[in-house]
Design an enzyme around this catalytic site. Structure first.
Site, PDB file in Angstrom:
ATOM      1  N   SER A  92      32.914  43.905  44.239  1.00 49.61           N
ATOM      2  CA  SER A  92      34.068  43.775  43.346  1.00 49.61           C
ATOM      3  C   SER A  92      33.683  42.974  42.119  1.00 49.61           C
ATOM      4  CB  SER A  92      35.213  43.063  44.083  1.00 49.61           C
ATOM      5  OG  SER A  92      36.215  42.625  43.180  1.00 49.61           O
TER       6      SER A  92
ATOM      7  N   TYR B 285      38.288  36.839  49.036  1.00 52.99           N
ATOM      8  CA  TYR B 285      37.767  38.205  48.874  1.00 52.99           C
ATOM      9  C   TYR B 285      36.514  38.187  48.001  1.00 52.99           C
ATOM     10  CZ  TYR B 285      37.819  43.145  47.407  1.00 52.99           C
ATOM     11  OH  TYR B 285      37.484  44.446  47.122  1.00 52.99           O
TER      12      TYR B 285
ATOM     13  N   LYS C 172      32.583  39.132  48.988  1.00 49.12           N
ATOM     14  CA  LYS C 172      31.823  40.144  48.251  1.00 49.12           C
ATOM     15  C   LYS C 172      30.566  39.526  47.626  1.00 49.12           C
ATOM     16  CE  LYS C 172      34.473  43.803  48.821  1.00 49.12           C
ATOM     17  NZ  LYS C 172      34.001  44.995  49.562  1.00 49.12           N
TER      18      LYS C 172
END
Length: 463
Positions: free
Chosen positions: A325, A351, A355
């Site tokens: 991302s 998140y 990643k």
């Protein structure tokens, strides 16, 4: 009033490949600059009577809709389509001939008929129409010919480190600025395993890979949704049901991930591409019954475990694609708090950190395959709408659709020009980009060593 466009194109690609690419007229969105989007409305394989809908660019931001019908389809010889729009129609014909085993001649003509337009206006429009035809022909030639492998570009590095010039291309603007958008390299006989194929980027990628001829292993957590996605893939690509096989797994649970990975490895002794696409952003911290924070499990540990267990099925020409991302640019590793338990939980940061960990560990995945990382930019997906509704609403006119976000994923899986590319890099819009730009986000050697040790211990009981 009539006007005919005629172009002759010579491309360095086999007749079979050229025809296979163009038989589905909706690929026109990948090579004709005047087409914003194209959709096959008739589900299943392309056949006579097949319907398509195109959105064409006019002046400025104006678009016009056209509907096409397949009038003729003679295998590796001829395609004829009739199109209708407001006040005009088009009869498009493409004929094919092999000049040698790897060179094809394509003759393209479009007979345009206008109503309610004077001869004088048509005379003024002819130069623009001719230019549209030549641009389409040039786009088709570029789409079909295999380019050289892209090299890292200084201008990308500069834009990444200046931040704003890079970020403004995360939306659909960046996708449309790509010089090449085609997926013309066949994957017949290739086995592709993809996680998270039931919606968003994963579903878009699966649809395009199936259209290219790949056999798909679909890995998701809901059997009903997997079956529904299989129907969508077949409707889009026209592939047979026996080219789609699905496996149910909950990626928040490592035991579930390990179990399905072992089953896939037993069923498929050879896998050509593994796409670690499944991901989720959780706004509340939750620890699974295995003692792992959910975001870390789904976005980092599960793809690491899946790749490790499937490694015996991978080979030296296999490709592993990790979907990360653009949010990871805001975060570095936090080895001392991998489970995000010491500070108030922030779903977006958790998140991005997960990643970042996946990107960092991609160079140490202990696989014979070549590993690629890619981020899709800002794409309108069900997950984004659910997890970041404010962001989704604010940028809804700038967000990419699923096919735009999945473009680099499909390209990394299929591009023959990458056959000898062995470097682990971060890709965006088919170009290499910087992995870290903000102070404190780059991983140090000590960080990497600590992360490798932590990951090994976290996964050891499931191997």
């Amino acid at each position: 009033m009539l006007h005919t466009l005629e172009e002759r194109i010579i491309v360095k690609r086999s007749l079979a490949d050229c025809f296979a690419y163009l038989r589905d007229f909706s690929t026109i969105e990948q090579w004709d600059p005047s087409v914003v989007s194209a959709n096959k409305l008739s589900p299943g394989p392309v056949a006579l009577g097949c319907k398509y809908q195109l959105e064409l660019k006019l002046f400025g931001s104006q678009h016009v809709t056209m509907h096409y019908t397949q009038l003729a389809l003679k295998e590796q010889e001829l395609l004829v389509l009739q199109g209708h729009g407001v006040n005009f129609s088009a009869l498009d014909t493409m004929s094919f001939a092999a000049l040698d085993a790897n060179t094809t001649e394509i003759n393209y003509s479009a007979k345009l008929e206008f109503t309610g337009i004077s001869q004088g206006i048509l005379f003024l429009l002819k130069p623009m129409l001719n230019r549209v035809g030549k641009n389409a022909a040039a786009g088709l030639k570029q789409a079909l010919e295999v380019p050289a492998a892209p090299l890292p570009r200084l201008q990308n590095s500069i834009a990444d480190h200046l931040i704003l010039p890079a970020v403004i291309n995360f939306g659909r603007r960046g996708y449309f600025q790509q010089p090449r958008k085609s997926h013309a390299s066949r994957m017949d006989g290739k086995i592709v395993a993809i996680s998270g194929p039931t919606a968003g980027l994963g579903l878009s990628a699966a649809c395009e890979l199936a259209r290219l001829g790949a056999t798909l292993i679909l890995i998701g957590r809901d059997k009903v949704r997997l079956a529904h996605s299989a129907k969508e893939i077949m409707a889009f690509s026209g592939c047979a049901k026996d080219r789609l096989n699905f496996y149910e797994a909950d990626f928040s649970l490592l035991e579930s991930t390990a179990k399905v990975a072992r089953q896939i490895s037993a069923d498929y002794p050879k896998i050509d591409v593994l796409i670690n696409n499944a991901g989720a952003l959780f706004n509340e911290r939750e620890v699974t019954n295995e003692g792992v924070e959910r975001s870390l499990a789904v976005n980092f540990l599960a793809p690491m475990l899946l790749t490790k267990i499937l490694n015996p099925s991978l080979h030296k020409d296999s490709r592993v694609i990790n979907v990360v991302s653009g949010g990871l640019y805001t975060q570095g590793l936090n080895i001392s708090d991998m489970q995000y338990s010491e500070k108030p939980f922030n779903g977006s940061k958790a998140y991005a950190r997960a990643k970042r960990a996946l990107l960092t560990m991609s160079k140490h995945m202990e696989t014979v395959a070549t590993v690629y990382n890619m981020h899709p930019g800002w794409a309108a997906t069900p997950g984004l709408a659910k997890s970041l509704p404010t962001f989704n609403k604010a940028l809804r006119n700038q967000l990419r659709d699923g096919r735009m976000g999945a473009d680099t994923m499909v390209w990394l899986a299929s591009a023959p020009e990458l056959a000898d590319y062995q470097h682990v890099r971060l890709w965006f819009d088919r170009q290499v980009h910087a992995e870290a730009v903000l102070p404190g986000t780059a991983s140090t050697e000590q960080d990497i060593a600590s992360l490798r040790q932590w990951t090994s211990e976290a996964l050891s009981q499931y191997l």
